[in-house]
Design a protein around this motif. Structure first.
Motif, short mmCIF file in Angstrom:
data_model
loop_
_atom_site.label_atom_id
_atom_site.label_comp_id
_atom_site.label_asym_id
_atom_site.label_seq_id
_atom_site.Cartn_x
_atom_site.Cartn_y
_atom_site.Cartn_z
N VAL A 103 24.02 -2.08 30.95
CA VAL A 103 24.10 -2.92 29.71
C VAL A 103 22.80 -3.09 29.22
CG1 VAL A 103 24.80 -5.10 28.77
CG2 VAL A 103 26.18 -4.14 30.86
N ARG A 104 22.52 -2.69 27.90
CA ARG A 104 21.24 -3.18 27.11
C ARG A 104 21.49 -4.02 26.42
NH1 ARG A 104 18.40 2.00 23.94
NH2 ARG A 104 16.53 0.83 23.11
N ARG A 105 20.39 -4.86 26.41
CA ARG A 105 20.36 -6.46 25.68
C ARG A 105 19.86 -5.80 24.34
NH1 ARG A 105 16.82 -7.49 30.39
NH2 ARG A 105 18.03 -8.85 32.10
N SER A 106 19.90 -6.82 23.69
CA SER A 106 19.23 -6.91 22.17
C SER A 106 17.94 -6.67 21.89
CB SER A 106 20.18 -8.17 21.23
OG SER A 106 19.44 -9.29 21.87
N ASP A 107 17.23 -7.15 22.78
CA ASP A 107 15.80 -6.94 22.33
C ASP A 107 15.45 -5.50 23.10
OD1 ASP A 107 16.01 -7.17 25.25
OD2 ASP A 107 14.73 -8.91 25.54
N GLY A 108 16.24 -4.68 23.62
CA GLY A 108 16.02 -3.30 23.89
C GLY A 108 15.73 -3.29 25.33
N THR A 109 15.60 -4.35 26.05
CA THR A 109 15.74 -4.28 27.53
C THR A 109 17.00 -3.81 28.15
OG1 THR A 109 15.79 -6.72 27.68
CG2 THR A 109 13.59 -5.53 27.64
N TRP A 110 17.19 -3.82 29.46
CA TRP A 110 18.26 -3.40 30.22
C TRP A 110 18.58 -4.62 31.38
CZ3 TRP A 110 20.93 1.13 28.88
CH2 TRP A 110 20.48 1.92 27.97
N VAL A 111 19.96 -4.84 31.45
CA VAL A 111 20.17 -5.76 32.54
C VAL A 111 20.05 -4.92 33.97
CG1 VAL A 111 22.21 -6.73 33.76
CG2 VAL A 111 22.23 -6.92 31.02
N PRO A 112 19.28 -5.50 35.03
CA PRO A 112 19.10 -4.92 36.26
C PRO A 112 20.42 -4.39 36.76
CG PRO A 112 17.80 -6.84 35.95
CD PRO A 112 18.85 -6.81 34.96
N GLN A 113 20.17 -3.36 37.69
CA GLN A 113 21.25 -2.71 38.42
C GLN A 113 21.16 -2.84 39.81
OE1 GLN A 113 21.15 1.29 36.76
NE2 GLN A 113 23.18 0.83 35.67
N LEU A 114 22.02 -2.95 40.65
CA LEU A 114 22.07 -2.84 42.32
C LEU A 114 21.58 -1.39 42.81
CD1 LEU A 114 24.89 -5.35 43.20
CD2 LEU A 114 22.37 -5.61 43.23
N PRO A 115 20.71 -1.30 43.64
CA PRO A 115 20.85 0.16 44.11
C PRO A 115 21.95 0.65 45.00
CG PRO A 115 19.36 -1.42 45.67
CD PRO A 115 19.75 -2.17 44.17
N GLU A 116 22.05 1.82 45.04
CA GLU A 116 23.25 2.25 45.75
C GLU A 116 22.98 3.68 46.51
OE1 GLU A 116 26.02 2.33 42.59
OE2 GLU A 116 25.67 4.46 41.72
N GLY A 117 23.86 4.02 47.25
CA GLY A 117 23.78 5.47 47.64
C GLY A 117 22.76 5.51 48.98
N GLN B 104 13.14 4.55 25.73
CA GLN B 104 14.21 3.71 25.39
C GLN B 104 15.63 4.11 25.54
OE1 GLN B 104 13.65 2.70 21.04
NE2 GLN B 104 11.84 1.96 21.04
N ARG B 105 15.69 5.48 25.43
CA ARG B 105 17.03 5.80 25.72
C ARG B 105 17.42 5.88 27.25
NH1 ARG B 105 18.56 10.67 26.96
NH2 ARG B 105 16.50 11.43 26.38
N LEU B 106 16.38 6.01 28.34
CA LEU B 106 16.69 5.95 29.47
C LEU B 106 16.30 4.71 30.29
CD1 LEU B 106 15.19 9.70 30.34
CD2 LEU B 106 17.85 8.95 29.96
N GLY B 107 16.14 3.75 29.63
CA GLY B 107 15.70 2.33 30.19
C GLY B 107 14.44 2.38 31.06
N ILE B 108 13.57 3.14 30.75
CA ILE B 108 12.17 3.23 31.57
C ILE B 108 11.56 2.11 30.96
CG2 ILE B 108 10.07 4.34 31.82
CD1 ILE B 108 11.69 7.25 31.42
N MET B 109 10.91 1.36 32.10
CA MET B 109 10.07 0.07 31.70
C MET B 109 8.69 0.42 31.93
SD MET B 109 10.52 -3.63 33.57
CE MET B 109 10.24 -2.65 35.44
N TYR B 110 8.20 1.05 32.71
CA TYR B 110 6.70 1.39 32.72
C TYR B 110 6.47 2.48 33.45
CZ TYR B 110 6.12 -1.15 37.14
OH TYR B 110 6.27 -1.62 38.65
N ILE B 111 5.25 3.12 33.20
CA ILE B 111 4.75 4.20 33.80
C ILE B 111 3.07 4.05 33.94
CG2 ILE B 111 3.99 6.75 33.57
CD1 ILE B 111 6.07 6.53 30.80
N ILE B 112 2.88 4.59 35.35
CA ILE B 112 1.51 4.28 35.99
C ILE B 112 1.03 5.71 36.25
CG2 ILE B 112 0.07 3.41 37.52
CD1 ILE B 112 2.15 1.38 38.08
N TYR B 113 -0.30 6.11 35.56
CA TYR B 113 -0.86 7.25 35.94
C TYR B 113 -2.35 7.25 35.83
CZ TYR B 113 -1.23 12.58 36.10
OH TYR B 113 -1.84 13.87 36.26
N ARG B 114 -3.03 7.84 36.71
CA ARG B 114 -4.49 7.94 36.56
C ARG B 114 -5.27 6.49 36.20
NH1 ARG B 114 -6.33 12.91 36.92
NH2 ARG B 114 -7.97 12.61 35.94
N GLN B 115 -4.72 5.45 37.17
CA GLN B 115 -5.20 4.29 36.96
C GLN B 115 -5.15 3.62 35.52
OE1 GLN B 115 -9.31 4.09 38.75
NE2 GLN B 115 -9.63 1.86 37.95
#
Length: 352
Positions: free
Chosen positions: A221-235, A309-320
């Motif tokens: 589920v995606r919220r109106s502000d563009g963020t996503w409702v968290p999911q439980l890990p599985e598998g 935005q389409r895949l629900g990526i929150m942040y990326i860290i690379y090269r400090q």
């Protein structure tokens, strides 16, 4: 699609279209069934309604995307065929250049040998092997004179033959040199054409990859502000469905030679123990990556930003540095010590 106003409908691609008054009245009468009357010039024309704002183009459906993907794939096959033909032509040009250079080397060897023979003959003549005119006049021994004359004739005949042979060798050497230069130029053209066809095919493949990416949407589920409702890990890998999709797409699109690490129990919080983060390793054992591996990490990070935005990526860290969806820009991070801690050897991707 934007709805044009009546004023817009009267505009031509070259500007405002001015129709004769009689034609306007005739058209108006035709549409209303009543003869149209011209209004007095003193009355002002009614105000035209404002044009509606343009509406955003609807998002393509899966069916449309698959149709576009099929067209891209067909064009890609043609470009790959062109690239294959270019590779064959390049191989032929390489063989032709190699053979031409071999012929040039052989011709150069003969040319050098003949040049040496001519130089030796010239030296012999200069040092007195051939009698001068003064020697012939002053000679008193007819036998010796005839012998010297015979030697002179023999040397002249030999010199003529040598010069004639050298001219042929010289021409063959020049022809071999010209052919080698032509084959080298042909090979350079083939390399340029091959690089161009490869670039076109690669760009088309990248378009296909982009189109395939659009077929996937982050689950949940995606919220109106563009963020996503968290999911439980599985598998068995203990990651969320959203993170699993991102991981699978990265694996399909990029080479990650040293593995992908996702779920792990750590004491300092973060997204890994929540199953919402993965590290895409570019080198092994904390070693600094090569220039090619750094470029691959940049490509992974750029892809993640493009599809965030389409895949629900929150942040990326690379090269400090860290890129967060809320800010949309890269920011430097404090030094945590080491290539791995500062994410120099891997990009880190977290989802909502």
């Amino acid at each position: 699609m934007a709805v044009a106003s009546p004023a817009d409908r009267r505009r031509s691609p070259l500007g405002t279209l001015h129709l004769p008054l009689a034609l306007v009245l005739t058209l108006a009468g035709t549409m209303t069934g009543q003869p149209a009357q011209a209004e007095p010039a003193s009355r002002s024309a009614p105000a035209q309604p404002l044009a509606r704002p343009a509406q955003a183009a609807p998002k393509p459906t899966v069916k449309q995307l698959k149709k576009e993907l099929a067209a891209l794939q067909k064009d890609s096959d043609r470009l790959i065929t062109d690239y294959y033909n270019g590779r064959i032509a390049h191989e032929k040009a390489e063989k032709a250049e190699k053979a031409a250079k071999a012929r040039l080397a052989a011709a150069q060897e003969v040319f050098d040998r003949e040049s040496s023979e001519l130089r030796a003959m010239a030296v012999a003549q200069y040092t007195g092997a051939v009698p001068s005119e003064q020697e012939l006049i002053s000679s008193v021994d007819p036998g010796a004179l005839l012998g010297r004359l015979a030697l002179t004739r023999h040397l002249a005949d030999r010199q003529h033959a040598r010069l004639t042979g050298f001219a042929r060798v010289r021409d063959e050497h020049a022809a071999a040199e010209a052919e080698a230069a032509a084959r080298t130029a042909e090979l350079a053209d083939q390399i340029e054409d091959l690089a161009g066809s490869k670039e076109k095919a690669q760009k088309q493949i990248d378009r296909i990859k982009d189109k395939i990416d659009q077929l996937y949407q982050a689950p949940g589920v995606r919220r109106s502000d563009g963020t996503w409702v968290p999911q439980l890990p599985e598998g068995p890998d203990h990651i969320t469905p959203r993170m699993r999709l991102v991981k699978a797409l990265v694996q399909e699109r990029f080479d990650v030679p040293f593995g992908i690490g996702c779920y792990r129990t750590i004491q300092d919080g973060g997204e890994h123990p929540l199953g919402r983060a993965c590290d895409f390793m570019l080198s092994r054992g904390g070693a600094m990556p090569t220039a090619a591996e750094v470029a691959r990490g940049n490509e992974i990070a750029a892809w993640a930003i493009k599809n965030s935005q389409r895949l629900g990526i929150m942040y990326i860290i690379y090269r400090q540095r860290i890129w967060h969806a809320r800010r949309g820009t890269w920011r430097m991070m404090s030094d945590r010590g080491g290539a791995t801690a500062n994410h120099y050897d891997h990009p880190h991707i977290s989802v909502y």
